[in-house]
Design a protein around this motif. Structure first.
Motif, PDB file in Angstrom:
ATOM      1  N   LEU A  43       0.830  -1.203   0.000  1.00 21.67           N
ATOM      2  CA  LEU A  43       0.000   0.000   0.000  1.00 21.67           C
ATOM      3  C   LEU A  43       0.869   1.258   0.000  1.00 21.67           C
ATOM      4  CD1 LEU A  43      -2.887   1.196   0.239  1.00 21.67           C
ATOM      5  CD2 LEU A  43      -2.568   1.120   2.716  1.00 21.67           C
ATOM      6  N   VAL A  44       1.913   1.257   0.809  1.00 20.92           N
ATOM      7  CA  VAL A  44       2.849   2.394   0.834  1.00 20.92           C
ATOM      8  C   VAL A  44       3.485   2.563  -0.547  1.00 20.92           C
ATOM      9  CG1 VAL A  44       5.046   3.212   1.787  1.00 20.92           C
ATOM     10  CG2 VAL A  44       3.303   2.285   3.308  1.00 20.92           C
ATOM     11  N   ALA A  45       3.885   1.449  -1.160  1.00 16.32           N
ATOM     12  CA  ALA A  45       4.506   1.510  -2.486  1.00 16.32           C
ATOM     13  C   ALA A  45       3.549   2.111  -3.515  1.00 16.32           C
ATOM     14  CB  ALA A  45       4.946   0.112  -2.914  1.00 16.32           C
ATOM     15  N   ALA A  46       2.307   1.667  -3.496  1.00 16.91           N
ATOM     16  CA  ALA A  46       1.327   2.158  -4.473  1.00 16.91           C
ATOM     17  C   ALA A  46       1.041   3.646  -4.282  1.00 16.91           C
ATOM     18  CB  ALA A  46       0.031   1.355  -4.359  1.00 16.91           C
ATOM     19  N   ILE A  47       0.847   4.051  -3.037  1.00 17.16           N
ATOM     20  CA  ILE A  47       0.540   5.465  -2.768  1.00 17.16           C
ATOM     21  C   ILE A  47       1.719   6.355  -3.127  1.00 17.16           C
ATOM     22  CG2 ILE A  47       0.086   7.137  -0.923  1.00 17.16           C
ATOM     23  CD1 ILE A  47      -1.601   4.928   0.421  1.00 17.16           C
ATOM     24  N   LEU A  48       2.921   5.922  -2.766  1.00 18.41           N
ATOM     25  CA  LEU A  48       4.102   6.729  -3.046  1.00 18.41           C
ATOM     26  C   LEU A  48       4.344   6.856  -4.548  1.00 18.41           C
ATOM     27  CD1 LEU A  48       6.460   8.308  -1.860  1.00 18.41           C
ATOM     28  CD2 LEU A  48       7.739   6.160  -1.754  1.00 18.41           C
ATOM     29  N   PHE A  49       4.220   5.753  -5.276  1.00 12.04           N
ATOM     30  CA  PHE A  49       4.417   5.835  -6.728  1.00 12.04           C
ATOM     31  C   PHE A  49       3.341   6.708  -7.374  1.00 12.04           C
ATOM     32  CE2 PHE A  49       4.082   4.607 -11.143  1.00 12.04           C
ATOM     33  CZ  PHE A  49       5.402   4.763 -11.538  1.00 12.04           C
ATOM     34  N   HIS A  50       2.121   6.562  -6.903  1.00  9.74           N
ATOM     35  CA  HIS A  50       1.022   7.375  -7.432  1.00  9.74           C
ATOM     36  C   HIS A  50       1.305   8.865  -7.221  1.00  9.74           C
ATOM     37  CE1 HIS A  50      -3.088   8.137  -8.693  1.00  9.74           C
ATOM     38  NE2 HIS A  50      -3.259   8.904  -7.627  1.00  9.74           N
ATOM     39  N   ALA A  51       1.808   9.207  -6.052  1.00  8.82           N
ATOM     40  CA  ALA A  51       2.112  10.611  -5.753  1.00  8.82           C
ATOM     41  C   ALA A  51       3.247  11.135  -6.630  1.00  8.82           C
ATOM     42  CB  ALA A  51       2.472  10.764  -4.278  1.00  8.82           C
ATOM     43  N   LEU A  52       4.329  10.368  -6.735  1.00  6.19           N
ATOM     44  CA  LEU A  52       5.470  10.819  -7.535  1.00  6.19           C
ATOM     45  C   LEU A  52       5.110  10.897  -9.024  1.00  6.19           C
ATOM     46  CD1 LEU A  52       8.303   8.820  -5.757  1.00  6.19           C
ATOM     47  CD2 LEU A  52       7.908  11.287  -5.659  1.00  6.19           C
ATOM     48  N   ASN A  53       4.362   9.934  -9.506  1.00  2.00           N
ATOM     49  CA  ASN A  53       3.951   9.975 -10.904  1.00  2.00           C
ATOM     50  C   ASN A  53       2.988  11.137 -11.148  1.00  2.00           C
ATOM     51  OD1 ASN A  53       4.107   8.770 -13.554  1.00  2.00           O
ATOM     52  ND2 ASN A  53       1.958   8.219 -13.245  1.00  2.00           N
ATOM     53  N   GLY A  54       2.156  11.450 -10.173  1.00  2.00           N
ATOM     54  CA  GLY A  54       1.267  12.601 -10.302  1.00  2.00           C
ATOM     55  C   GLY A  54       2.040  13.900 -10.435  1.00  2.00           C
ATOM     56  N   LEU A  55       3.114  14.032  -9.660  1.00  2.00           N
ATOM     57  CA  LEU A  55       3.961  15.222  -9.792  1.00  2.00           C
ATOM     58  C   LEU A  55       4.610  15.278 -11.171  1.00  2.00           C
ATOM     59  CD1 LEU A  55       5.655  15.257  -6.287  1.00  2.00           C
ATOM     60  CD2 LEU A  55       3.861  16.789  -7.118  1.00  2.00           C
ATOM     61  N   ARG A  56       5.006  14.124 -11.688  1.00  2.00           N
ATOM     62  CA  ARG A  56       5.589  14.065 -13.034  1.00  2.00           C
ATOM     63  C   ARG A  56       4.565  14.492 -14.084  1.00  2.00           C
ATOM     64  NH1 ARG A  56       5.635  10.920 -17.496  1.00  2.00           N
ATOM     65  NH2 ARG A  56       4.080   9.534 -16.597  1.00  2.00           N
ATOM     66  N   VAL A  57       3.345  14.016 -13.949  1.00  2.00           N
ATOM     67  CA  VAL A  57       2.295  14.369 -14.912  1.00  2.00           C
ATOM     68  C   VAL A  57       1.999  15.870 -14.840  1.00  2.00           C
ATOM     69  CG1 VAL A  57      -0.157  14.065 -15.449  1.00  2.00           C
ATOM     70  CG2 VAL A  57       1.282  12.070 -15.008  1.00  2.00           C
ATOM     71  N   ILE A  58       1.984  16.428 -13.641  1.00  2.88           N
ATOM     72  CA  ILE A  58       1.782  17.867 -13.502  1.00  2.88           C
ATOM     73  C   ILE A  58       2.891  18.629 -14.217  1.00  2.88           C
ATOM     74  CG2 ILE A  58       1.844  19.775 -11.837  1.00  2.88           C
ATOM     75  CD1 ILE A  58       0.337  17.904  -9.889  1.00  2.88           C
ATOM     76  N   ALA A  59       4.145  18.164 -14.037  1.00  2.00           N
ATOM     77  CA  ALA A  59       5.270  18.830 -14.701  1.00  2.00           C
ATOM     78  C   ALA A  59       5.143  18.723 -16.219  1.00  2.00           C
ATOM     79  CB  ALA A  59       6.591  18.230 -14.225  1.00  2.00           C
ATOM     80  N   VAL A  60       4.742  17.564 -16.724  1.00  2.00           N
ATOM     81  CA  VAL A  60       4.575  17.406 -18.175  1.00  2.00           C
ATOM     82  C   VAL A  60       3.481  18.336 -18.693  1.00  2.00           C
ATOM     83  CG1 VAL A  60       3.808  15.796 -19.975  1.00  2.00           C
ATOM     84  CG2 VAL A  60       5.475  15.044 -18.271  1.00  2.00           C
TER      85      VAL A  60
END
Length: 103
Positions: A43-60
């Motif tokens: 669960l920690v892995a999924a939430i953390l990856f989701h958050a980091l990927n969300g920041l990447r998508v915002i940057a894109v």
């Protein structure tokens, strides 16, 4: 999906304390098992990856050079995720390791 399931179970077990404190204690004892610790780590892995990927998508989306650097940002997000997940090993799985190996 994992987050929804976690929140659903959390609300149910918290409500259980009002119905039967003994049943609540039994439920919390189940949460201290190694299998649940692995699920918690997932669960920690999924939430953390989701958050980091969300920041990447915002940057894109909002940075003019974002689309040009999206592959590098993806690998940066994966690298940061991996480092943070290694750092989360002991805090999340420490109690399960102690229970299995009895230290």
């Amino acid at each position: 999906m994992l987050i929804f399931f976690f929140l659903f179970v959390h609300v149910l077990d918290t409500a259980l304390v009002r119905v039967s404190p003994e049943a609540y204690d039994d439920t919390v004892a189940i949460y201290k098992t190694p299998v649940v610790a692995l699920l918690e780590y997932g669960l920690v892995a999924a939430i953390l990856f989701h958050a980091l990927n969300g920041l990447r998508v915002i940057a894109v989306d909002f940075w003019s050079k974002g689309p040009r650097y999206q592959k590098q940002m993806l690998w940066s997000a994966v690298g940061i995720w991996f480092i943070l997940m290694v750092g989360a090993l002991y805090p999340v799985l420490g109690h399960a390791v102690r229970e299995v190996f009895g230290s």
